[in-house]
Design a protein around this motif. Structure first.
Motif, PDB file in Angstrom:
ATOM      1  N   PRO A   1       0.641  -1.232  -0.079  1.00  0.00           N
ATOM      2  CA  PRO A   1      -0.070   0.207  -0.137  1.00  0.00           C
ATOM      3  C   PRO A   1       0.699   1.253  -0.178  1.00  0.00           C
ATOM      4  CG  PRO A   1      -1.089  -1.620   1.624  1.00  0.00           C
ATOM      5  CD  PRO A   1       0.354  -2.237   1.189  1.00  0.00           C
ATOM      6  N   ARG A   2       2.004   1.268   0.510  1.00  0.00           N
ATOM      7  CA  ARG A   2       2.850   2.366   0.653  1.00  0.00           C
ATOM      8  C   ARG A   2       3.602   2.967  -0.926  1.00  0.00           C
ATOM      9  NH1 ARG A   2       7.345   2.514   3.226  1.00  0.00           N
ATOM     10  NH2 ARG A   2       7.452   4.291   3.775  1.00  0.00           N
ATOM     11  N   LEU A   3       3.307   2.077  -1.743  1.00  0.00           N
ATOM     12  CA  LEU A   3       3.678   2.553  -2.995  1.00  0.00           C
ATOM     13  C   LEU A   3       2.778   3.536  -3.600  1.00  0.00           C
ATOM     14  CD1 LEU A   3       4.230  -0.823  -5.320  1.00  0.00           C
ATOM     15  CD2 LEU A   3       5.918   0.589  -4.394  1.00  0.00           C
ATOM     16  N   GLY A   4       3.508   4.496  -4.141  1.00  0.00           N
ATOM     17  CA  GLY A   4       2.805   5.754  -4.801  1.00  0.00           C
ATOM     18  C   GLY A   4       2.364   5.382  -6.133  1.00  0.00           C
ATOM     19  N   GLN A   5       1.611   6.200  -6.980  1.00  0.00           N
ATOM     20  CA  GLN A   5       1.289   5.972  -8.310  1.00  0.00           C
ATOM     21  C   GLN A   5       2.482   6.144  -9.236  1.00  0.00           C
ATOM     22  OE1 GLN A   5      -1.327   5.038  -9.720  1.00  0.00           O
ATOM     23  NE2 GLN A   5      -2.488   4.938  -7.664  1.00  0.00           N
ATOM     24  N   LYS A   6       3.637   6.963  -8.802  1.00  0.00           N
ATOM     25  CA  LYS A   6       4.887   7.230  -9.604  1.00  0.00           C
ATOM     26  C   LYS A   6       5.638   5.837  -9.490  1.00  0.00           C
ATOM     27  CE  LYS A   6       8.993   9.892  -9.937  1.00  0.00           C
ATOM     28  NZ  LYS A   6       9.715  11.055  -9.249  1.00  0.00           N
ATOM     29  N   GLU A   7       5.672   5.412  -8.294  1.00  0.00           N
ATOM     30  CA  GLU A   7       6.465   4.012  -8.218  1.00  0.00           C
ATOM     31  C   GLU A   7       5.723   2.855  -8.929  1.00  0.00           C
ATOM     32  OE1 GLU A   7       5.750   6.131  -5.754  1.00  0.00           O
ATOM     33  OE2 GLU A   7       7.542   6.696  -4.711  1.00  0.00           O
ATOM     34  N   ALA A   8       4.545   2.775  -8.859  1.00  0.00           N
ATOM     35  CA  ALA A   8       3.655   1.903  -9.458  1.00  0.00           C
ATOM     36  C   ALA A   8       3.908   1.819 -11.069  1.00  0.00           C
ATOM     37  CB  ALA A   8       2.303   1.963  -9.067  1.00  0.00           C
ATOM     38  N   SER A   9       3.806   2.987 -11.389  1.00  0.00           N
ATOM     39  CA  SER A   9       4.008   3.198 -12.997  1.00  0.00           C
ATOM     40  C   SER A   9       5.403   2.816 -13.306  1.00  0.00           C
ATOM     41  CB  SER A   9       3.818   4.733 -13.401  1.00  0.00           C
ATOM     42  OG  SER A   9       2.438   5.202 -13.049  1.00  0.00           O
ATOM     43  N   LEU A  10       6.348   3.165 -12.614  1.00  0.00           N
ATOM     44  CA  LEU A  10       7.758   2.497 -12.816  1.00  0.00           C
ATOM     45  C   LEU A  10       7.663   1.304 -12.908  1.00  0.00           C
ATOM     46  CD1 LEU A  10      11.030   3.094 -13.299  1.00  0.00           C
ATOM     47  CD2 LEU A  10      11.108   3.181 -11.068  1.00  0.00           C
ATOM     48  N   ILE A  11       7.188   0.369 -12.070  1.00  0.00           N
ATOM     49  CA  ILE A  11       7.130  -1.044 -12.003  1.00  0.00           C
ATOM     50  C   ILE A  11       6.285  -1.552 -13.092  1.00  0.00           C
ATOM     51  CG2 ILE A  11       6.207  -2.985 -10.838  1.00  0.00           C
ATOM     52  CD1 ILE A  11       6.609  -1.199  -8.128  1.00  0.00           C
ATOM     53  N   VAL A  12       5.219  -0.916 -13.651  1.00  0.00           N
ATOM     54  CA  VAL A  12       4.549  -1.496 -14.859  1.00  0.00           C
ATOM     55  C   VAL A  12       5.368  -1.300 -16.199  1.00  0.00           C
ATOM     56  CG1 VAL A  12       2.652  -0.674 -16.472  1.00  0.00           C
ATOM     57  CG2 VAL A  12       2.187  -0.916 -13.966  1.00  0.00           C
ATOM     58  N   LYS A  13       6.306  -0.234 -16.264  1.00  0.00           N
ATOM     59  CA  LYS A  13       7.149  -0.086 -17.318  1.00  0.00           C
ATOM     60  C   LYS A  13       8.165  -1.094 -17.277  1.00  0.00           C
ATOM     61  CE  LYS A  13       6.939   5.016 -17.666  1.00  0.00           C
ATOM     62  NZ  LYS A  13       7.428   6.258 -17.517  1.00  0.00           N
ATOM     63  N   ILE A  14       8.419  -1.540 -16.119  1.00  0.00           N
ATOM     64  CA  ILE A  14       9.593  -2.765 -15.980  1.00  0.00           C
ATOM     65  C   ILE A  14       8.880  -3.741 -16.651  1.00  0.00           C
ATOM     66  CG2 ILE A  14      11.031  -4.007 -14.443  1.00  0.00           C
ATOM     67  CD1 ILE A  14      11.325  -1.096 -13.101  1.00  0.00           C
ATOM     68  N   LEU A  15       7.850  -4.119 -15.925  1.00  0.00           N
ATOM     69  CA  LEU A  15       7.126  -5.521 -16.299  1.00  0.00           C
ATOM     70  C   LEU A  15       6.874  -5.552 -17.632  1.00  0.00           C
ATOM     71  CD1 LEU A  15       4.606  -5.696 -13.143  1.00  0.00           C
ATOM     72  CD2 LEU A  15       6.502  -7.244 -13.565  1.00  0.00           C
ATOM     73  N   CYS A  16       6.515  -4.614 -18.576  1.00  0.00           N
ATOM     74  CA  CYS A  16       6.007  -4.430 -19.772  1.00  0.00           C
ATOM     75  C   CYS A  16       7.344  -4.803 -20.406  1.00  0.00           C
ATOM     76  CB  CYS A  16       5.753  -3.041 -20.268  1.00  0.00           C
ATOM     77  SG  CYS A  16       3.642  -2.779 -19.611  1.00  0.00           S
ATOM     78  N   SER A  17       8.708  -4.573 -20.196  1.00  0.00           N
ATOM     79  CA  SER A  17       9.708  -4.615 -21.078  1.00  0.00           C
ATOM     80  C   SER A  17      10.894  -5.509 -20.412  1.00  0.00           C
ATOM     81  CB  SER A  17      10.545  -3.027 -21.152  1.00  0.00           C
ATOM     82  OG  SER A  17      10.645  -2.309 -19.676  1.00  0.00           O
ATOM     83  N   LEU A  18      10.448  -6.423 -19.491  1.00  0.00           N
ATOM     84  CA  LEU A  18      11.436  -7.247 -18.980  1.00  0.00           C
ATOM     85  C   LEU A  18      12.138  -8.211 -19.996  1.00  0.00           C
ATOM     86  CD1 LEU A  18       9.656  -8.609 -15.789  1.00  0.00           C
ATOM     87  CD2 LEU A  18      11.844  -7.333 -15.865  1.00  0.00           C
ATOM     88  N   PRO A  19      13.314  -8.462 -19.861  1.00  0.00           N
ATOM     89  CA  PRO A  19      13.996  -9.161 -20.690  1.00  0.00           C
ATOM     90  C   PRO A  19      13.721 -10.758 -20.729  1.00  0.00           C
ATOM     91  CG  PRO A  19      15.451  -8.908 -18.937  1.00  0.00           C
ATOM     92  CD  PRO A  19      14.390  -7.987 -18.744  1.00  0.00           C
TER      93      PRO A  19
END
Length: 388
Positions: free
Chosen positions: A370-388
């Motif tokens: 829950p302590r993740l902010g929208q900015k951090e969540a957006s970064l994780i989404v970008k990483i998940l979309c582009s994982l090697p």
């Protein structure tokens, strides 16, 4: 090191998004601080409030809050009074303290393999271990995913549910309950023109933990509900509670959770619904991000209201590459089962528990709390979309 250098070092150290993080807000801090100010730091009133709150939310007959999950498991064994050398069935992905406690008490651990799509023990593996002398099952509900519990109960031996990652999940309604509910809904008077129909309440079956003879809810720093250390051992039914209550009355105070820790867990129970909504929103976001990729997360049974623990991703490539990629972007990724039985005893169990060993090597835990902010969540989404 001068103060300004220390401050700069600390700021740099906090930029990385950690895999796990306890959700501690003002309410949690105030509850703990009140105990300190009142000098009520040993077992006492907050301990009782914690148990009562958990009882209201889960529905068990009685519980004891112990200082650690290992101590809680010891008391469960005392209450069951199994003969020494009895076979105890546990998951290869269960927390390592379980096998250590089993061995410490003179029992024989029987380690079961898991389903690669859920991380839960397979029925076939457990059934075989019952034939080999298993007298008790400890079912670890990993990642908040619930099993077909009734199938395991039909094996005819006692079962302890480990709900540390599935706390406040709900099983689907029983057929009879669902039928009764449908009849009630048919009898409802429809809203008149111009009126807003009443909002339907969430329909729940039994809570996770209500099918075992006992259930353990660990409250360590990485668990879904944390006390900073401790565990609830609860008995769904009066018969088992009577035995456990007698043992608890004779327990030394050093086995019981202190009020400072109980205060933190008490607020976490109170805030659970709010925190779980946030976790589910993030989970849906992350799940969409991997839909077109080659990595996958676990299957969750339809009709069960399962708790979201973290975001486990079963990789189709090397863990080291994914970890390095995420770290470059500022996100820490850890092996999802780094503290498990098979992680501690890989040499002994890797050939017997092939799927569990595979998940140990390939399942990564991504930050989801829950302590993740929208900015951090957006970064994780970008990483998940582009994982090697």
């Amino acid at each position: 090191m001068s103060l300004w250098i220390f401050q700069d070092y600390f700021k740099k150290g906090t930029k990385m998004i950690q895999t796990y993080s306890a959700t501690i807000r003002r309410k949690e801090m105030e509850a703990v601080l009140t105990c300190m100010v009142d000098e009520k730091i040993g077992p006492g009133e907050m301990n009782e409030k914690l148990v009562q709150t958990a009882k209201e939310l889960i529905g068990f007959d009685g519980a004891v809050a112990f200082r650690s999950p290992a101590i809680a498991l010891e008391y469960a064994f005392k209450a069951l009074d199994l003969p020494k050398e009895s076979g105890i069935i546990l998951s290869a992905l269960a927390p390592a303290y379980q096998i250590l406690t089993i061995e410490k008490l003179g029992y024989k651990p029987l380690v079961a393999d898991v389903n690669e799509e859920t991380g839960l023990m397979t029925f076939e593996a457990v059934e075989q271990l019952v034939k080999e002398g298993g007298r008790l099952i400890i079912f670890n509900e990993s990642m908040g995913i619930l099993p077909d519990i009734k199938k395991f109960l039909e094996l005819g031996i006692p079962l302890i549910e480990d709900v540390s990652q599935s706390a406040l999940s709900s099983y689907p309604l029983e057929p009879q309950e669902a039928e009764e509910l449908a009849k009630k809904q048919q009898k409802k008077v429809p809203a008149q023109d111009g009126e807003t129909p009443a909002q339907e309440e969430e329909v729940l079956g039994k809570r996770a933990g209500m099918y075992g003879v006992f259930s353990i809810l660990s409250m360590e720093d990485r668990d879904i509900i944390t006390a900073g250390g401790g565990a609830l051992l609860f008995a769904p039914q009066r018969k088992e509670w009577t035995v456990l209550k007698h043992l608890a009355e004779e327990a030394p105070s050093t086995d019981i959770i202190p009020d400072m820790n109980a205060a933190l867990a008490y607020v976490e129970f109170k805030e659970f619904k709010r925190n779980e909504k946030t976790r589910k929103d993030f989970y849906a976001l992350f799940s969409r991000a991997i839909m077109s990729g080659r990595h996958k997360t676990y299957l969750r049974p339809q009709g069960s209201l399962s708790t979201i623990y973290t975001f486990p991703l079963v990789l189709n490539s090397g863990f080291k590459d994914v970890k390095a990629y995420a770290q470059k972007k500022g996100v820490e990724v850890r092996p999802a089962y780094e503290n498990s039985v098979i992680a501690m005893r890989q040499e002994e169990y890797s050939s017997k528990c092939i799927c569990a060993n595979s998940l140990l090597l390939r399942c990564a835990a991504f930050p989801l709390y829950p302590r993740l902010g929208q900015k951090e969540a957006s970064l994780i989404v970008k990483i998940l979309c582009s994982l090697p």
